[in-house]
Write a protein that holds these residues in place. Structure first.
Motif, PDB file in Angstrom:
ATOM      1  N   ASP A  32      37.380  43.269  41.765  1.00 22.63           N
ATOM      2  CA  ASP A  32      38.644  42.234  42.133  1.00 22.63           C
ATOM      3  C   ASP A  32      38.507  41.093  41.523  1.00 22.63           C
ATOM      4  O   ASP A  32      39.372  40.606  41.017  1.00 22.63           O
ATOM      5  CB  ASP A  32      39.043  42.477  43.606  1.00 22.63           C
ATOM      6  CG  ASP A  32      39.881  43.684  43.929  1.00 22.63           C
ATOM      7  OD1 ASP A  32      39.892  44.583  42.968  1.00 22.63           O
ATOM      8  OD2 ASP A  32      40.293  43.888  45.023  1.00 22.63           O
ATOM      9  N   ALA A  60      47.092  40.251  37.681  1.00 22.61           N
ATOM     10  CA  ALA A  60      46.298  41.151  38.239  1.00 22.61           C
ATOM     11  C   ALA A  60      46.539  41.888  39.753  1.00 22.61           C
ATOM     12  O   ALA A  60      46.877  41.185  40.602  1.00 22.61           O
ATOM     13  CB  ALA A  60      44.865  40.615  38.245  1.00 22.61           C
ATOM     14  N   PRO A  75      40.642  49.053  32.498  1.00 23.72           N
ATOM     15  CA  PRO A  75      40.220  48.608  33.805  1.00 23.72           C
ATOM     16  C   PRO A  75      38.663  48.461  33.727  1.00 23.72           C
ATOM     17  O   PRO A  75      37.796  49.616  33.226  1.00 23.72           O
ATOM     18  CB  PRO A  75      40.827  49.943  34.807  1.00 23.72           C
ATOM     19  CG  PRO A  75      41.899  50.207  34.116  1.00 23.72           C
ATOM     20  CD  PRO A  75      41.653  50.172  32.651  1.00 23.72           C
ATOM     21  N   ARG A  95      41.496  47.254  38.422  1.00 27.89           N
ATOM     22  CA  ARG A  95      40.151  47.863  38.362  1.00 27.89           C
ATOM     23  C   ARG A  95      40.348  49.325  38.056  1.00 27.89           C
ATOM     24  O   ARG A  95      41.450  49.550  38.163  1.00 27.89           O
ATOM     25  CB  ARG A  95      39.314  47.548  39.622  1.00 27.89           C
ATOM     26  CG  ARG A  95      39.819  48.105  40.875  1.00 27.89           C
ATOM     27  CD  ARG A  95      39.349  47.398  42.071  1.00 27.89           C
ATOM     28  NE  ARG A  95      37.721  47.616  42.157  1.00 27.89           N
ATOM     29  CZ  ARG A  95      36.879  47.048  42.886  1.00 27.89           C
ATOM     30  NH1 ARG A  95      37.704  46.106  43.787  1.00 27.89           N
ATOM     31  NH2 ARG A  95      35.598  47.344  43.228  1.00 27.89           N
ATOM     32  N   GLN A 152      39.103  40.600  37.970  1.00 31.57           N
ATOM     33  CA  GLN A 152      40.318  40.630  37.651  1.00 31.57           C
ATOM     34  C   GLN A 152      41.210  39.377  37.694  1.00 31.57           C
ATOM     35  O   GLN A 152      41.967  38.987  36.780  1.00 31.57           O
ATOM     36  CB  GLN A 152      41.333  41.622  38.221  1.00 31.57           C
ATOM     37  CG  GLN A 152      40.744  43.093  38.668  1.00 31.57           C
ATOM     38  CD  GLN A 152      40.279  43.730  37.393  1.00 31.57           C
ATOM     39  OE1 GLN A 152      40.615  43.793  36.029  1.00 31.57           O
ATOM     40  NE2 GLN A 152      38.947  44.216  37.430  1.00 31.57           N
ATOM     41  N   CYS A 171      45.916  43.258  34.259  1.00 30.02           N
ATOM     42  CA  CYS A 171      44.634  43.687  34.726  1.00 30.02           C
ATOM     43  C   CYS A 171      44.261  44.260  36.153  1.00 30.02           C
ATOM     44  O   CYS A 171      45.089  43.846  37.127  1.00 30.02           O
ATOM     45  CB  CYS A 171      43.684  42.202  34.680  1.00 30.02           C
ATOM     46  SG  CYS A 171      43.260  41.736  32.913  1.00 30.02           S
TER      47      CYS A 171
END
Length: 351
Positions: A214, A229, A210, A172, A217, A170
């Motif tokens: 943060d 992540a 994404p 962003r 994630q 995962c």
């Protein structure tokens, strides 16, 4: 006549002494009043309630009032461009060296001459031309599910590019400055071609497109949506020390590792610069110097859970020590590489 002359002389002498006495008393008073009348205009991309305590402490120490304009860094950048030479900004505070590079590249900062800042800030954490200085450290780390992944599996960013993590990552958006700087760092350590291969493989290993920041994630890892992540360290520590039991449970299900880039962990900064057309440039430098003192450092990182840039400063509650290993790459390279980094991400299909 002689008595009248003596009296007149004494009167004149008294007037001279009185005049001199007034000048002597007005010097320091005028100086104090001048300091009290100074106003420092801060353009800040930070958004923490505790920052007002920093401004108050600086004013108490110097007599200079701080007036802060807070917004996201891109908005502050565009505002200063629109204001041009008439911008009231004295100081710019923003996160990530890549962001400060953008302000410098747009001609919105000026070179700072400060022995105090030069002594306090390590060379790799400041602009080589003296346009900005790091004030607090932040690390790009890998968060992982402790039941599915071991620390050894993810102790280096290149390991995310292996088939072991297919459908497990995962992250962003690639346009986020944190990810641009990370790839900019990898371009320095493993080379542009290898960095592009890394971006291709990580993009192929996504568990989902994404989305979010943060913290999202890390929460996705705790929820089982992915096993690893990419995030900044302080997001995990804020969850771990949160007053919310749900947040603390997220941290309990996960862990973070200060993953290697080939040149040590990826450390970045919150940094400060003096605006190119600062009306109060001297006061602006004084403010940055204050933030680089032990007292300023403790106040700056207390709420953010970042790391101090200055040695010997106490860490915020709940924050464990950072790695002793540091990268030798100057952070200015992250900014210089970001245009090509975005092209690499785009070619890799990393949204």
């Amino acid at each position: 006549m002689r008595n009248q002359f003596i009296a007149l002389s004494m009167l004149c002498a008294g007037l001279v002494l009185t005049s001199c006495g007034n000048e002597a008393s007005e010097g320091p008073q005028a100086s104090n009043e001048a300091a009290a009348d100074q106003v420092l205009t801060l353009y800040s991309a930070r958004h923490y309630d505790g920052d007002q305590a920093i401004y108050d402490a600086f004013e108490a120490e110097t007599g200079i009032e701080v007036r802060a304009r807070e917004s996201r860094a891109p908005q502050l950048l565009e505002t200063m461009k629109a204001e041009g030479d008439a911008s009231p900004a004295d100081v710019i505070i923003a996160a990530d060296a890549g962001t400060l590079w953008r302000f410098k590249d747009a001609g919105l900062t000026q070179q700072i001459a400060s022995d105090a800042l030069d002594a306090a800030v390590p060379s790799q954490f400041k602009d080589p031309d003296g346009h900005w200085f790091g004030l607090a450290k932040r690390y790009r780390v890998i968060a992982y599910d402790t039941e599915r992944v071991t620390e050894a599996d993810v102790d280096a960013f290149p390991k995310l590019a292996t088939a072991d993590f297919e459908g497990e990552i995962c992250a962003r958006s690639s346009s986020n400055i944190y990810n641009l700087s990370l790839l900019g760092h990898l371009m320095e350590t493993i080379g542009a071609d290898s960095a592009e291969s890394w971006a291709d493989a990580v993009s192929d290993n996504f568990a989902r497109d994404p989305a979010g920041g943060d913290t999202d994630q890390i929460k996705a890892v705790a929820a089982g949506a992915c096993s690893v992540a990419i995030a900044n360290h302080y997001y995990w520590f804020r969850l771990a020390t949160s007053g919310s039991e749900a947040d603390r449970e997220v941290a309990a299900k996960t862990a973070i590792v200060f993953a290697d880039t080939g040149d040590g962990p990826h450390a970045n900064v919150t940094a400060g610069a003096v605006a190119a057309n600062a009306p109060n440039a001297e006061a602006a430098v004084a403010f940055l110097e204050f933030l680089a003192t032990p007292r300023g450092q403790e106040m700056l990182i207390a709420e953010t859970k970042e790391y101090p840039i200055v040695g010997g400063v106490a860490l915020p509650d709940g924050l464990t020590p950072a790695p002793t290993e540091t990268s030798s790459t100057n952070l200015a390279r992250f900014g210089e590489n970001q245009v090509e980094a975005q092209r690499i991400y785009d070619r890799a299909g990393w949204p």
